[in-house]
Design a protein around this motif. Structure first.
Motif, PDB file in Angstrom:
ATOM      1  N   ALA A  41      33.667  37.851  31.050  1.00 23.27           N
ATOM      2  CA  ALA A  41      34.644  37.448  32.060  1.00 23.27           C
ATOM      3  C   ALA A  41      34.251  38.124  33.370  1.00 23.27           C
ATOM      4  O   ALA A  41      33.505  39.105  33.373  1.00 23.27           O
ATOM      5  CB  ALA A  41      36.055  37.864  31.651  1.00 23.27           C
ATOM      6  N   VAL A  42      34.759  37.604  34.466  1.00 21.94           N
ATOM      7  CA  VAL A  42      34.578  38.232  35.774  1.00 21.94           C
ATOM      8  C   VAL A  42      35.960  38.541  36.339  1.00 21.94           C
ATOM      9  O   VAL A  42      36.801  37.645  36.464  1.00 21.94           O
ATOM     10  CB  VAL A  42      33.796  37.334  36.746  1.00 21.94           C
ATOM     11  CG1 VAL A  42      33.690  37.994  38.120  1.00 21.94           C
ATOM     12  CG2 VAL A  42      32.401  37.040  36.202  1.00 21.94           C
ATOM     13  N   LEU A  43      36.188  39.816  36.651  1.00 21.65           N
ATOM     14  CA  LEU A  43      37.454  40.260  37.217  1.00 21.65           C
ATOM     15  C   LEU A  43      37.215  40.807  38.619  1.00 21.65           C
ATOM     16  O   LEU A  43      36.169  41.419  38.885  1.00 21.65           O
ATOM     17  CB  LEU A  43      38.096  41.356  36.360  1.00 21.65           C
ATOM     18  CG  LEU A  43      38.611  40.992  34.969  1.00 21.65           C
ATOM     19  CD1 LEU A  43      37.474  40.895  33.956  1.00 21.65           C
ATOM     20  CD2 LEU A  43      39.630  42.015  34.495  1.00 21.65           C
ATOM     21  N   SER A  44      38.163  40.602  39.506  1.00 23.96           N
ATOM     22  CA  SER A  44      38.022  41.142  40.857  1.00 23.96           C
ATOM     23  C   SER A  44      38.023  42.658  40.841  1.00 23.96           C
ATOM     24  O   SER A  44      37.295  43.310  41.603  1.00 23.96           O
ATOM     25  CB  SER A  44      39.141  40.625  41.760  1.00 23.96           C
ATOM     26  OG  SER A  44      40.420  40.893  41.190  1.00 23.96           O
ATOM     27  N   THR A  45      38.859  43.255  39.969  1.00 26.81           N
ATOM     28  CA  THR A  45      38.872  44.691  39.709  1.00 26.81           C
ATOM     29  C   THR A  45      39.130  44.862  38.221  1.00 26.81           C
ATOM     30  O   THR A  45      39.490  43.902  37.531  1.00 26.81           O
ATOM     31  CB  THR A  45      40.003  45.416  40.463  1.00 26.81           C
ATOM     32  OG1 THR A  45      41.278  44.974  39.937  1.00 26.81           O
ATOM     33  CG2 THR A  45      39.944  45.149  41.956  1.00 26.81           C
ATOM     34  N   HIS A  46      38.976  46.075  37.714  1.00 27.16           N
ATOM     35  CA  HIS A  46      39.429  46.285  36.336  1.00 27.16           C
ATOM     36  C   HIS A  46      40.955  46.322  36.317  1.00 27.16           C
ATOM     37  O   HIS A  46      41.616  46.235  37.364  1.00 27.16           O
ATOM     38  CB  HIS A  46      38.780  47.518  35.708  1.00 27.16           C
ATOM     39  CG  HIS A  46      39.087  48.832  36.348  1.00 27.16           C
ATOM     40  ND1 HIS A  46      40.357  49.338  36.441  1.00 27.16           N
ATOM     41  CD2 HIS A  46      38.274  49.766  36.915  1.00 27.16           C
ATOM     42  CE1 HIS A  46      40.321  50.523  37.020  1.00 27.16           C
ATOM     43  NE2 HIS A  46      39.069  50.809  37.330  1.00 27.16           N
TER      44      HIS A  46
END
Length: 281
Positions: A41-46
């Motif tokens: 997945a790609v998250l903007s932040t954790h």
């Protein structure tokens, strides 16, 4: 010329925040190991300490990437899994292990799904049971006590005695038939420890580092990545645990005292010390 060792790590990309692939890629590379990535997945932040973050799930991309790798004849000497987004992804990852891992390749499973007695957001017991299946095909599993309890259907508590930790490690070994590195032993004052069960040598050892009174997101990823790197270069499970514990401790020490750095630990500053840590073990 000696063939390059190649490892694949499968976990999320947090675009900001020191965890998952943004830890695994530089740390494992620092061991001289070519590191490929497969984002779950790609998250903007954790997800710790941030609100309103974006998430792009990449579940349906996993089989397409595997198919392309098959067409290109791409194989790996090791596969290391971290944060996995869904039960469906675990099945896809099993397919990747079956088809893309070399015959003598090793699998490392960090069942990153829970801590401090609670699941991470979005996970539940069904996911833990599926993660247990993945642990059974890993050569090395690296759970904390919360993850171990969910995998084993045991009750978690804040502190476990030495005897209880041993029992949990032995239960994990019986369940998975694999090398077990159980993190989170706190029974020895001033120390942070883990139990290392070496299946090949039939040994069980407590490994300790000095405890730093500081809690941060991402330390599990720092530990797991440096454990993987140490093992790939030929260290025993116990030696790898000692190296990873010392590397993680030093990264925490670099971070303590900086109130603006609340999203991870400054592992980058410790990478220049890595070879000295390896030589000292």
């Amino acid at each position: 010329m000696k063939e390059t060792t190649k490892i694949l790590t499968i976990q999320d990309v947090s675009c900001y925040g020191q965890c998952s692939i943004t830890v695994a890629l530089p740390v494992i590379s620092a061991f001289g190991i070519e590191t490929a990535v497969l984002p779950s997945a790609v998250l903007s932040t954790h997800t710790s300490g941030f609100t309103g973050y974006t998430v792009r799930d990449l579940t349906e991309d996993l089989p397409l990437i595997r198919e392309h790798w098959e067409s290109e004849g791409i194989y790996f000497d090791a596969i290391y899994t971290g944060f996995i987004s869904s039960i469906t992804q675990i099945d896809y990852i099993k397919d990747i292990i079956d088809s893309r891992l070399k015959p003598e390749g090793k699998v490392f499973v960090d069942p990153a799904m829970a801590d401090h007695g609670e699941f991470y957001n979005g996970f539940d017991q069904d996911f833990a049971d599926k993660m247990g299946e993945l642990c059974k095909i890993g050569d090395y599993i690296l759970p904390n006590t919360t993850e171990a309890c969910y995998i084993l259907h045991k009750a978690w508590k804040e502190e476990f005695t030495k005897e209880e930790m041993l029992e949990m490690a032995n239960d994990l070994t019986a369940f998975t038939k694999r090398h077990v590195i159980l993190k989170g032993d706190t029974h020895k004052e001033g120390k942070m420890g883990m139990i290392v069960v070496d299946k090949e040598e039939s040994t069980t050892e407590f490994v300790y580092n000095d405890k730093v009174n500081y809690i941060s997101h991402g330390t599990g990823d720092v530990f797991a990545s440096s454990f993987v790197g140490s093992t790939i270069i030929g260290k025993t499970p116990s030696e790898s645990a000692k190296i990873a514990g010392e590397f993680t401790k030093k990264a925490i020490e670099e971070t303590v005292g900086d109130p603006t750095h609340t999203y991870g630990v400054k592992f980058e500053r410790v990478i220049p010390q890595l070879q000295d840590i390896i030589k000292s073990i």
